[in-house]
Design an enzyme around this catalytic site. Sequence first.
Site, PDB file in Angstrom:
ATOM      1  N   GLY A   1      54.111  76.620 100.796  1.00 34.02           N
ATOM      2  CA  GLY A   1      53.172  77.426 101.581  1.00 34.02           C
ATOM      3  C   GLY A   1      53.659  78.854 101.721  1.00 34.02           C
ATOM      4  O   GLY A   1      54.837  79.171 101.519  1.00 34.02           O
TER       5      GLY A   1
ATOM      6  N   LYS B   1      64.455  71.316  91.542  1.00 36.93           N
ATOM      7  CA  LYS B   1      65.116  71.564  92.838  1.00 36.93           C
ATOM      8  C   LYS B   1      66.333  70.653  93.006  1.00 36.93           C
ATOM      9  O   LYS B   1      67.380  71.074  93.513  1.00 36.93           O
ATOM     10  CB  LYS B   1      64.113  71.351  93.965  1.00 36.93           C
ATOM     11  CG  LYS B   1      62.970  72.371  93.943  1.00 36.93           C
ATOM     12  CD  LYS B   1      61.795  71.930  94.793  1.00 36.93           C
ATOM     13  CE  LYS B   1      60.677  72.949  94.830  1.00 36.93           C
ATOM     14  NZ  LYS B   1      59.438  72.430  95.427  1.00 36.93           N
TER      15      LYS B   1
HETATM   16  N1  HSE Z   1      54.658  73.419  94.328  1.00 36.37           N
HETATM   17  C1  HSE Z   1      55.782  73.398  95.208  1.00 36.37           C
HETATM   18  C2  HSE Z   1      55.608  72.262  96.200  1.00 36.37           C
HETATM   19  C3  HSE Z   1      55.896  74.722  95.905  1.00 36.37           C
HETATM   20  O1  HSE Z   1      54.501  71.734  96.326  1.00 36.37           O
HETATM   21  O2  HSE Z   1      56.565  71.900  96.860  1.00 36.37           O
HETATM   22  C4  HSE Z   1      57.188  74.941  96.615  1.00 36.37           C
HETATM   23  O3  HSE Z   1      58.272  74.958  95.740  1.00 36.37           O
END
Ligand code: HSE
Length: 423
Positions: free
Chosen positions: A299, A202
Amino acid sequence: MKKIKIGLAGLGNVGRGVYEILQKDKDLLTQRSQAQFEVVAVSARSKKDFIDAQIKFYENAIDLANDANVDVVIEVIGGDKVAKELLEASLKNNKKFVTANKQLLAEQGFSIAQLLEKTNSSIGFEAAVAGGIPIIKQFKEGLAANEIQEFYAILNGTCNFILTKMQNEKLDFALALKQAQDLGYAEADPTFDIKGIDTAHKLVLLSSIASATKPAFAQLHVEGIDEVTIDDINLADALGYKIKLLATYKKLPEGLQQTVYPALISVKEKIAQVDDSFNAVMVKAENADCNFIVGRGAGKLPTASAIVADLVDIALNRSSFLFNVKSEQLAEANIINISQREGKYFLRLLINKEAAQKTDLAKAIFGEKIKAEKAQFLDRGDEVLCGFVTDSQKEETVLEAIKNFDSDLVKSAKFLRVEETGF
Ligand code: HSE
């Protein structure tokens, strides 16, 4: 009224959320998009009974790209193989594409950006970063008139949830992870969450937009939370800090800092106060100055909300370049080596108790070069567990000091970084 026919690849938590929002918020979405969205085909490993039996079902996701009835393919299957094939097949067949797939875009984003321009198409990926927070829009559109100088972000709901449970309820790491999985926050492979890989995916996407550089995932320094202990959390707490898995971006004269590590952040700073599965991004922008945004990072409905927002963009013909500039304008990212990081450090040292009673313990441990600004001690029988926060130093200086610790005095040593967002 325009009809937009959707092929939904993946019926897990997020896929179900998309289906649910499209049904329950139908009228609102029609007003805002001047279109009607309809799921006409789905694909999943097995047929799910919550989906209307009239809707076409495919076992193979690629069939969605070849279905002439589908206008937009939504990919929520994750991974980098089938998802990539689906993207390519969808573009080839002139379909619009929306994805939550941060791994695919972070690892192969540059070639995907080139492909999008070649095929004169664009994709929506708001759901790929920070779940329900519209951070891609904030970076691409809201802050379009700014150079982004720094940002600090909590980008993984699972890790923030685990750290919060460990801090507030003294819950064991494994149990907290299990709860995060039960709530549908974690990745299919939760090592992506706890090892910091998901956060790095990210971070890379936000950094490429911020700096107009090619995604540089492989060059990033990435640490997860799997070695953070309750002792670390307790010592940090006594020193006035919380531990958060932090993504950091800084545009410095010598290059870009893009790092992921568990950091101590003063409890007085806003981002330290973001707990549970919440994500947050604190941006320092050239003209807008500080922006701070908080929301659900994972979520079912929060992530689906971002996907459906991308559908509304498609209906209104709103599009942008993948990383906000043409792919030919993306420069190579010059990533600074972590050894050159400058900042404060937290050291957790197990010290011989007799030696610990010396009046100037910090000096005995660190010598003249490094100053301890704060210290806390936890009694451990014959030994003392010490938490020190140093003054600002280069990481290589701290590593050198650790290497030279007197082994009669310091029985074990570990360090974490302290981050100061200034907000
Ligand atoms: N596994 C990721 C988190 C899901 O816990 O943020 C959302 O991208």
